[in-house]
Design a protein around this motif. Sequence first.
Motif, mmCIF file in Angstrom:
data_model
loop_
_atom_site.group_PDB
_atom_site.id
_atom_site.type_symbol
_atom_site.label_atom_id
_atom_site.label_comp_id
_atom_site.label_asym_id
_atom_site.label_seq_id
_atom_site.Cartn_x
_atom_site.Cartn_y
_atom_site.Cartn_z
ATOM 1 N N PHE A 84 0.835 -1.204 0.000
ATOM 2 C CA PHE A 84 0.000 0.000 0.000
ATOM 3 C C PHE A 84 0.873 1.259 0.000
ATOM 4 O O PHE A 84 0.548 2.260 -0.654
ATOM 5 C CB PHE A 84 -0.934 0.010 1.211
ATOM 6 C CG PHE A 84 -2.141 -0.881 1.058
ATOM 7 C CD1 PHE A 84 -2.963 -0.775 -0.054
ATOM 8 C CD2 PHE A 84 -2.458 -1.811 2.025
ATOM 9 C CE1 PHE A 84 -4.081 -1.578 -0.200
ATOM 10 C CE2 PHE A 84 -3.570 -2.627 1.894
ATOM 11 C CZ PHE A 84 -4.377 -2.517 0.777
ATOM 12 N N GLY A 85 1.983 1.205 0.727
ATOM 13 C CA GLY A 85 2.894 2.339 0.731
ATOM 14 C C GLY A 85 3.484 2.615 -0.639
ATOM 15 O O GLY A 85 3.584 3.769 -1.075
ATOM 16 N N LEU A 86 3.864 1.556 -1.351
ATOM 17 C CA LEU A 86 4.391 1.707 -2.707
ATOM 18 C C LEU A 86 3.326 2.279 -3.638
ATOM 19 O O LEU A 86 3.602 3.163 -4.451
ATOM 20 C CB LEU A 86 4.894 0.360 -3.225
ATOM 21 C CG LEU A 86 6.205 -0.146 -2.623
ATOM 22 C CD1 LEU A 86 6.422 -1.614 -2.960
ATOM 23 C CD2 LEU A 86 7.389 0.680 -3.123
ATOM 24 N N MET A 87 2.111 1.775 -3.513
ATOM 25 C CA MET A 87 1.024 2.255 -4.368
ATOM 26 C C MET A 87 0.797 3.749 -4.157
ATOM 27 O O MET A 87 0.577 4.500 -5.126
ATOM 28 C CB MET A 87 -0.265 1.492 -4.069
ATOM 29 C CG MET A 87 -1.463 1.947 -4.905
ATOM 30 S SD MET A 87 -2.995 1.126 -4.432
ATOM 31 C CE MET A 87 -3.250 1.791 -2.785
ATOM 32 N N ASN A 88 0.862 4.196 -2.915
ATOM 33 C CA ASN A 88 0.609 5.604 -2.613
ATOM 34 C C ASN A 88 1.691 6.522 -3.184
ATOM 35 O O ASN A 88 1.441 7.707 -3.418
ATOM 36 C CB ASN A 88 0.493 5.802 -1.096
ATOM 37 C CG ASN A 88 -0.776 5.199 -0.538
ATOM 38 O OD1 ASN A 88 -1.766 5.038 -1.252
ATOM 39 N ND2 ASN A 88 -0.766 4.837 0.741
ATOM 40 N N ARG A 89 2.872 5.984 -3.385
ATOM 41 C CA ARG A 89 3.976 6.770 -3.939
ATOM 42 C C ARG A 89 4.098 6.634 -5.454
ATOM 43 O O ARG A 89 4.846 7.364 -6.090
ATOM 44 C CB ARG A 89 5.298 6.333 -3.292
ATOM 45 C CG ARG A 89 5.399 6.663 -1.812
ATOM 46 C CD ARG A 89 6.495 5.820 -1.145
ATOM 47 N NE ARG A 89 7.772 5.919 -1.848
ATOM 48 C CZ ARG A 89 8.704 4.966 -1.831
ATOM 49 N NH1 ARG A 89 8.496 3.837 -1.153
ATOM 50 N NH2 ARG A 89 9.836 5.128 -2.490
ATOM 51 N N PHE A 90 3.363 5.713 -6.026
ATOM 52 C CA PHE A 90 3.491 5.380 -7.443
ATOM 53 C C PHE A 90 2.838 6.438 -8.320
ATOM 54 O O PHE A 90 1.709 6.854 -8.087
ATOM 55 C CB PHE A 90 2.836 4.012 -7.688
ATOM 56 C CG PHE A 90 2.797 3.564 -9.115
ATOM 57 C CD1 PHE A 90 3.962 3.321 -9.826
ATOM 58 C CD2 PHE A 90 1.585 3.365 -9.753
ATOM 59 C CE1 PHE A 90 3.917 2.890 -11.139
ATOM 60 C CE2 PHE A 90 1.523 2.933 -11.067
ATOM 61 C CZ PHE A 90 2.702 2.694 -11.766
ATOM 62 N N ASP A 91 3.561 6.875 -9.346
ATOM 63 C CA ASP A 91 3.043 7.842 -10.313
ATOM 64 C C ASP A 91 2.379 7.074 -11.448
ATOM 65 O O ASP A 91 3.057 6.470 -12.285
ATOM 66 C CB ASP A 91 4.198 8.703 -10.844
ATOM 67 C CG ASP A 91 3.737 9.806 -11.791
ATOM 68 O OD1 ASP A 91 2.783 9.581 -12.565
ATOM 69 O OD2 ASP A 91 4.347 10.892 -11.767
ATOM 70 N N GLN A 92 1.049 7.092 -11.491
ATOM 71 C CA GLN A 92 0.327 6.282 -12.461
ATOM 72 C C GLN A 92 0.551 6.764 -13.890
ATOM 73 O O GLN A 92 0.579 5.953 -14.825
ATOM 74 C CB GLN A 92 -1.164 6.259 -12.119
ATOM 75 C CG GLN A 92 -1.443 5.562 -10.805
ATOM 76 C CD GLN A 92 -2.917 5.455 -10.477
ATOM 77 O OE1 GLN A 92 -3.771 5.531 -11.350
ATOM 78 N NE2 GLN A 92 -3.224 5.278 -9.204
ATOM 79 N N ASN A 93 0.718 8.047 -14.085
ATOM 80 C CA ASN A 93 0.975 8.546 -15.433
ATOM 81 C C ASN A 93 2.324 8.054 -15.955
ATOM 82 O O ASN A 93 2.448 7.687 -17.131
ATOM 83 C CB ASN A 93 0.908 10.066 -15.461
ATOM 84 C CG ASN A 93 -0.490 10.586 -15.206
ATOM 85 O OD1 ASN A 93 -1.464 10.032 -15.695
ATOM 86 N ND2 ASN A 93 -0.601 11.654 -14.429
ATOM 87 N N GLN A 94 3.322 8.040 -15.083
ATOM 88 C CA GLN A 94 4.606 7.456 -15.476
ATOM 89 C C GLN A 94 4.454 5.970 -15.754
ATOM 90 O O GLN A 94 5.083 5.431 -16.664
ATOM 91 C CB GLN A 94 5.646 7.666 -14.377
ATOM 92 C CG GLN A 94 6.315 9.027 -14.397
ATOM 93 C CD GLN A 94 7.476 9.102 -13.426
ATOM 94 O OE1 GLN A 94 7.463 8.476 -12.366
ATOM 95 N NE2 GLN A 94 8.493 9.874 -13.780
ATOM 96 N N GLY A 95 3.605 5.318 -14.959
ATOM 97 C CA GLY A 95 3.346 3.894 -15.169
ATOM 98 C C GLY A 95 2.774 3.621 -16.551
ATOM 99 O O GLY A 95 3.179 2.666 -17.228
ATOM 100 N N ILE A 96 1.844 4.465 -16.990
ATOM 101 C CA ILE A 96 1.274 4.300 -18.328
ATOM 102 C C ILE A 96 2.347 4.506 -19.392
ATOM 103 O O ILE A 96 2.400 3.785 -20.402
ATOM 104 C CB ILE A 96 0.098 5.269 -18.548
ATOM 105 C CG1 ILE A 96 -1.061 4.935 -17.605
ATOM 106 C CG2 ILE A 96 -0.380 5.225 -20.000
ATOM 107 C CD1 ILE A 96 -1.643 3.551 -17.784
ATOM 108 N N ALA A 97 3.228 5.476 -19.183
ATOM 109 C CA ALA A 97 4.327 5.691 -20.125
ATOM 110 C C ALA A 97 5.221 4.453 -20.210
ATOM 111 O O ALA A 97 5.664 4.064 -21.306
ATOM 112 C CB ALA A 97 5.140 6.912 -19.726
ATOM 113 N N ASP A 98 5.458 3.799 -19.062
ATOM 114 C CA ASP A 98 6.273 2.584 -19.062
ATOM 115 C C ASP A 98 5.533 1.425 -19.730
ATOM 116 O O ASP A 98 6.155 0.599 -20.419
ATOM 117 C CB ASP A 98 6.673 2.214 -17.635
ATOM 118 C CG ASP A 98 7.679 3.188 -17.032
ATOM 119 O OD1 ASP A 98 8.330 3.926 -17.804
ATOM 120 O OD2 ASP A 98 7.802 3.216 -15.794
ATOM 121 N N ILE A 99 4.233 1.343 -19.527
ATOM 122 C CA ILE A 99 3.446 0.311 -20.209
ATOM 123 C C ILE A 99 3.484 0.541 -21.724
ATOM 124 O O ILE A 99 3.647 -0.399 -22.507
ATOM 125 C CB ILE A 99 1.993 0.302 -19.685
ATOM 126 C CG1 ILE A 99 1.960 -0.203 -18.233
ATOM 127 C CG2 ILE A 99 1.100 -0.576 -20.572
ATOM 128 C CD1 ILE A 99 0.640 0.046 -17.532
#
Length: 231
Positions: A84-99
């Motif tokens: 949960f701590g990792l999720m709260n720090r995760f940048d979802q927009n960057q995640g989409i760029a990585d996907i």
Amino acid sequence: MTSITVATSDGSASFDAYLAQPAGAPRAAVIVIQEIFGVNEGIRRKCDTLAQAGYLALAPDLFWRLEPGVQLDPDVEPELQRAFGLMNRFDQNQGIADIEATIRAARIRVDGGKVGVVGYCLGGRLAFMTAARTDVDASVGYYGVGLDGLLGEKHGIANALLLHIASEDHLVPKDAQAAVHAGLDDHPRVTIHDYPGEDHGFAAEMGRRRSEQAAGLADQRTTEFFARHLA
């Protein structure tokens, strides 16, 4: 365990992705989008199953900027809290760029063929975002959280999207589920299946969350969906 290195969209860095390859020439590629627990054994098993069905499967390490290579067990309370701590720090927009970078890498490996994504939990949310923001050919989301807050992006969904919703999902209130149906039931490219009595994580490969019958049904629907849209 086989992994490849994927360059970020801007070429400034790279990250690892678990790779599972079929015995023969791949029929298409599928990106498996992790839960909040990293590319753990359960996510790797999802890739291996897809490879057995003839797909080239990749699971990018989306938490690489926070904690590269993290693998957590949702049945272990301290690891759950760490996730949960990792999720709260995760940048979802960057995640989409990585996907999106992983989709491009996968297309090269299947000679320009089709690429799908399938995501679970956090990955289910990211699968919706991927469908709305990229050129992915088909997307599947399992029990995505907060999809009601993403409905403003539904106009961007250009290709087929399949959503599996757990009716008793303790992370997705009933009114949020109703909003998703109201917003997407008439969308020509979206299919939604509800799973009465099922909670978040019912299709996990292992552990206490798994619900065998519902997981089997959802996975069969996913198999048929990819066979149709990635052919």
